[in-house]
Design a protein around this motif. Structure first.
Motif, PDB file in Angstrom:
ATOM      1  N   PHE A  53       5.355 -14.564 -20.168  1.00 47.34           N
ATOM      2  CA  PHE A  53       5.939 -14.315 -21.485  1.00 47.34           C
ATOM      3  C   PHE A  53       7.431 -13.987 -21.332  1.00 47.34           C
ATOM      4  CE2 PHE A  53       5.063 -11.689 -25.637  1.00 47.34           C
ATOM      5  CZ  PHE A  53       6.031 -12.428 -26.288  1.00 47.34           C
ATOM      6  N   HIS A  54       8.193 -14.999 -20.893  1.00 49.53           N
ATOM      7  CA  HIS A  54       9.637 -14.829 -20.736  1.00 49.53           C
ATOM      8  C   HIS A  54      10.270 -16.207 -20.654  1.00 49.53           C
ATOM      9  CE1 HIS A  54       7.785 -14.712 -16.637  1.00 49.53           C
ATOM     10  NE2 HIS A  54       8.572 -15.761 -16.532  1.00 49.53           N
ATOM     11  N   GLY A  80       5.991  -3.468 -17.492  1.00 46.72           N
ATOM     12  CA  GLY A  80       5.927  -4.275 -18.715  1.00 46.72           C
ATOM     13  C   GLY A  80       5.369  -5.644 -18.383  1.00 46.72           C
ATOM     14  N   ASP A 102       1.703  -1.556 -18.501  1.00 47.56           N
ATOM     15  CA  ASP A 102       2.135  -2.055 -19.810  1.00 47.56           C
ATOM     16  C   ASP A 102       1.767  -1.035 -20.875  1.00 47.56           C
ATOM     17  OD1 ASP A 102       3.167  -4.999 -20.812  1.00 47.56           O
ATOM     18  OD2 ASP A 102       2.128  -3.893 -22.394  1.00 47.56           O
ATOM     19  N   LEU A 103       2.575  -1.019 -21.930  1.00 51.72           N
ATOM     20  CA  LEU A 103       2.386  -0.091 -23.040  1.00 51.72           C
ATOM     21  C   LEU A 103       1.227  -0.496 -23.939  1.00 51.72           C
ATOM     22  CD1 LEU A 103       3.937   2.371 -24.189  1.00 51.72           C
ATOM     23  CD2 LEU A 103       5.361   0.779 -25.471  1.00 51.72           C
ATOM     24  N   TYR A 107      -3.038  -5.721 -24.049  1.00 51.40           N
ATOM     25  CA  TYR A 107      -2.505  -6.567 -22.979  1.00 51.40           C
ATOM     26  C   TYR A 107      -3.115  -6.154 -21.632  1.00 51.40           C
ATOM     27  CZ  TYR A 107       1.203  -9.081 -25.538  1.00 51.40           C
ATOM     28  OH  TYR A 107       1.903  -9.918 -26.369  1.00 51.40           O
ATOM     29  N   ASP A 130       3.594   4.033 -19.913  1.00 55.87           N
ATOM     30  CA  ASP A 130       4.928   3.826 -20.476  1.00 55.87           C
ATOM     31  C   ASP A 130       5.948   3.741 -19.340  1.00 55.87           C
ATOM     32  OD1 ASP A 130       7.412   4.051 -21.774  1.00 55.87           O
ATOM     33  OD2 ASP A 130       6.637   5.462 -23.256  1.00 55.87           O
ATOM     34  N   ALA A 131       6.820   2.753 -19.421  1.00 54.87           N
ATOM     35  CA  ALA A 131       7.864   2.580 -18.399  1.00 54.87           C
ATOM     36  C   ALA A 131       8.737   3.820 -18.242  1.00 54.87           C
ATOM     37  CB  ALA A 131       8.745   1.392 -18.789  1.00 54.87           C
ATOM     38  N   GLN A 147      10.434  -8.186 -16.002  1.00 57.89           N
ATOM     39  CA  GLN A 147      10.936  -9.363 -16.716  1.00 57.89           C
ATOM     40  C   GLN A 147      10.775  -9.135 -18.218  1.00 57.89           C
ATOM     41  OE1 GLN A 147       8.100 -11.750 -14.322  1.00 57.89           O
ATOM     42  NE2 GLN A 147       9.734 -13.266 -14.208  1.00 57.89           N
TER      43      GLN A 147
HETATM   44  C1  SAM Z   1       8.077 -10.076 -23.638  1.00 62.12           C
HETATM   45  S1  SAM Z   1       6.749  -9.256 -22.887  1.00 62.12           S
HETATM   46  C2  SAM Z   1       6.994  -9.666 -21.165  1.00 62.12           C
HETATM   47  C3  SAM Z   1       5.706  -9.566 -20.364  1.00 62.12           C
HETATM   48  C4  SAM Z   1       5.815  -9.914 -18.890  1.00 62.12           C
HETATM   49  N1  SAM Z   1       6.825  -9.114 -18.232  1.00 62.12           N
HETATM   50  C5  SAM Z   1       6.104 -11.365 -18.674  1.00 62.12           C
HETATM   51  O1  SAM Z   1       7.268 -11.689 -18.382  1.00 62.12           O
HETATM   52  O2  SAM Z   1       5.187 -12.198 -18.779  1.00 62.12           O
HETATM   53  C6  SAM Z   1       7.289  -7.544 -22.917  1.00 62.12           C
HETATM   54  C7  SAM Z   1       6.229  -6.585 -22.433  1.00 62.12           C
HETATM   55  O3  SAM Z   1       6.824  -5.298 -22.238  1.00 62.12           O
HETATM   56  C8  SAM Z   1       5.895  -4.321 -22.635  1.00 62.12           C
HETATM   57  N2  SAM Z   1       6.635  -3.082 -22.917  1.00 62.12           N
HETATM   58  C9  SAM Z   1       7.608  -2.874 -23.839  1.00 62.12           C
HETATM   59  N3  SAM Z   1       8.038  -1.605 -23.792  1.00 62.12           N
HETATM   60  C10 SAM Z   1       7.342  -0.992 -22.814  1.00 62.12           C
HETATM   61  C11 SAM Z   1       7.323   0.319 -22.269  1.00 62.12           C
HETATM   62  N4  SAM Z   1       8.113   1.295 -22.757  1.00 62.12           N
HETATM   63  N5  SAM Z   1       6.481   0.592 -21.254  1.00 62.12           N
HETATM   64  C12 SAM Z   1       5.662  -0.374 -20.756  1.00 62.12           C
HETATM   65  N6  SAM Z   1       5.620  -1.620 -21.230  1.00 62.12           N
HETATM   66  C13 SAM Z   1       6.445  -1.940 -22.247  1.00 62.12           C
HETATM   67  C14 SAM Z   1       5.221  -4.929 -23.839  1.00 62.12           C
HETATM   68  O4  SAM Z   1       4.006  -4.295 -24.166  1.00 62.12           O
HETATM   69  C15 SAM Z   1       5.080  -6.380 -23.398  1.00 62.12           C
HETATM   70  O5  SAM Z   1       3.875  -6.601 -22.736  1.00 62.12           O
END
Ligand code: SAM
Length: 277
Positions: A53-54, A80, A102-103, A107, A130-131, A147
């Motif tokens: 998902f990027h 994430g 992941d939050l 997912y 949470d990150a 990513q």
């Molecule tokens: C656009 S997706 C990218 C997913 C993955 N990194 C990829 O490239 O396939 C963004 C991801 O970041 C996660 N996310 C956003 N804020 C976050 C946080 N504070 N802590 C953990 N995950 C987070 C979302 O839940 C989502 O799954």
């Protein structure tokens, strides 16, 4: 899935709501069946159009892995991680142990199912967290990987401080991200935000400074905007049954704006690797 650290997850955040969907697994399974696959027994190649998902998809993941010189012995944390496509690629191609956080609980649950369905659950641990509050001891990882996640995070200093904390001395941070371009504002919706209140884009130079403050040494800093636009022109998003449109609401409009934002210099693409001092 390890859900024993819910204290790491800020309750009911709008970001979590944006990504989460209760019917996620059913949607993914239906899409795989429509593509002629058994959803409980798939290869990572069957998933590659929907679990990366990027921008740049799997090629971007493979390029970052090469740049970060991922090795079988690396203990890697993906912050994430979404549905976990990059984690599965890294675990399968390099044989390393990967932890994902992941939050979104939805997912995480789908990622764990797909890890099982691809036979990779022994090498990947999924944690709902949470990150900004990683449930890991200092120095737990050789590589922190992220990513397209920090665009949802306002507190970038906190994000990279946590990444730095869980890395061992000499460990690497590998990132593939969207940063702000010289022209603002951006067109919404985009895949990481329906509205401006969930999008936190920093300029490349600001991110560089924040990483320095977090005691990272930047070893590679590549603006891949032109290459990304060229590859999008050469190969538009696949429209087969098992794509991102399966589970990302309003995906066609988001993808159109993404290209527009790139072409109009409103966003830029950053690939980088840093080392812990
Ligand atoms: C656009 S997706 C990218 C997913 C993955 N990194 C990829 O490239 O396939 C963004 C991801 O970041 C996660 N996310 C956003 N804020 C976050 C946080 N504070 N802590 C953990 N995950 C987070 C979302 O839940 C989502 O799954």
């Amino acid at each position: 899935m390890n859900t024993s650290q819910p204290m790491g997850v800020s309750a009911g955040t709008a970001v979590e709501a944006l990504y989460s969907r209760a019917d996620l697994r059913a949607r993914l399974a239906d899409a795989l069946r429509a593509a002629g696959k058994n959803p409980d027994r798939v290869s990572i190649d069957d998933l590659s159009h929907m679990d990366e998902f990027h921008l740049g998809g799997r090629a971007a993941t493979a390029g970052l892995a090469d740049l970060a010189a991922i090795q079988a012995a690396d203990r890697l944390l993906d912050i994430g991680a979404g549905l976990g496509g990059p984690a599965r690629l890294l675990a399968r191609n390099y044989g390393c142990q990967v932890t994902t956080i992941d939050l979104s609980a939805d997912y995480c649950e789908a990622a764990e199912w797909l890890n099982r369905a691809t036979g990779l659950s022994e090498r990947i641990t999924v944690v709902h967290a949470d990150a900004l509050n990683l449930p890991f001891a200092d120095g737990s990882f050789d590589v922190v990987w992220s990513q397209h996640t920090q665009m949802n995070i306002a507190d970038k200093r906190g994000f990279y401080r946590e990444a730095r904390r869980v890395l061992r001395p000499g460990g690497r941070l590998a990132i593939w991200d969207v940063v702000a371009g010289p022209v603002q504002p951006i067109h919404f919706p985009v895949p990481w935000a329906d509205t401006p209140d969930l999008s936190f884009l920093a300029q490349s130079v600001e991110l560089h400074q924040i990483l320095k403050e977090a005691r990272f040494e930047v070893t590679a800093w590549n603006d891949l905007t032109t290459q990304t636009i060229e590859s999008l022109r050469a190969q538009p998003a696949p429209d087969g049954p098992a794509g991102l449109h399966t589970y990302v609401p309003n995906f066609p409009a988001k993808a159109t704006n993404l290209v527009l934002n790139l072409e109009e210099q409103r966003i830029r693409m950053l690939q980088a690797v840093c080392t812990c001092e």
